[in-house]
Design an enzyme around this catalytic site. Sequence first.
Site, PDB file in Angstrom:
ATOM      1  N   ASP A 101      38.110  60.679  38.468  1.00 36.34           N
ATOM      2  CA  ASP A 101      37.282  61.883  38.485  1.00 36.34           C
ATOM      3  C   ASP A 101      36.970  62.309  37.046  1.00 36.34           C
ATOM      4  OD1 ASP A 101      37.565  61.900  41.212  1.00 36.34           O
ATOM      5  OD2 ASP A 101      39.206  63.357  41.191  1.00 36.34           O
TER       6      ASP A 101
HETATM    7  N1  URA Z   1      42.856  60.606  42.805  1.00 35.92           N
HETATM    8  C1  URA Z   1      42.135  61.708  42.502  1.00 35.92           C
HETATM    9  O1  URA Z   1      42.174  62.700  43.212  1.00 35.92           O
HETATM   10  N2  URA Z   1      41.376  61.681  41.402  1.00 35.92           N
HETATM   11  C2  URA Z   1      41.309  60.617  40.549  1.00 35.92           C
HETATM   12  O2  URA Z   1      40.610  60.677  39.553  1.00 35.92           O
HETATM   13  C3  URA Z   1      42.073  59.501  40.884  1.00 35.92           C
HETATM   14  C4  URA Z   1      42.837  59.506  42.016  1.00 35.92           C
END
Ligand code: URA
Length: 236
Positions: A101
């Site tokens: 993310d």
């Molecule tokens: N899980 C998440 O919620 N975000 C990420 O960036 C990676 C794994």
Amino acid sequence: MRLDKFLSDMGAGTRSELKKEIRRSGVTVDGKVIKDPGFSIDASSYVVFRGSVIEYEEFVYYMLNKPAGIISASDDDRESTVVDLIGEPKRRDLFPVGRLDRDTEGLLLITNDGALAHRLLSPKHHVDKVYYARVSGILEDSDIELFRDGLVLTDGLECLPAELKVLSVSEDDYTSEAEITIREGKFHQVKRMFSSIGAEVVYLKRLSMGPLVLDPGLEPGAYRRLTEEEMSSLGL
Ligand code: URA
């Protein structure tokens, strides 16, 4: 392979820039100056361009410590991406292996090797991913069991068993720190898993993916080539 494609793949520039430059200034191939961008070369050709020997590399592998605020994509019209963090000269076919993310930090592999990406990302292969998470909420021993038994998210999605290690709990701040190992990679998976037990992720960092462990010497935004040992741990 065509000379202009070879130089472009090796990160020397775009095909159109290179065509012009080759016609204008030439490239030395096996000791002869070549001004034809379509000249055919192979892996044994000795190519000198702008005074440097250009060696052919089929695949490249970079370990990046992704900083927060950058998107996991190859290119984007409006925003800078994780691939933009890889400095020049760089190949034009790089992509990140999976997505973190925008606000997540940590280990991201950047490569042009599609077969390796498939092996690491395919749901069939269950590659372990370890994350460090700081959450708002108090994690308890019962949560460890919930993660181990396979959580069911609020939208009904069933998760594979995951390992939750509680590192610290602060009653005063109402926060906890944990390490979580998951074997799949669904959208916002870690955040959704914590959310399903009533905790909100406030900081997330990926520490490892399969045998690949984030180099603690890499500051956020920094990257390096994989070492020989790292490559062989990935079966390369
Ligand atoms: N899980 C998440 O919620 N975000 C990420 O960036 C990676 C794994």
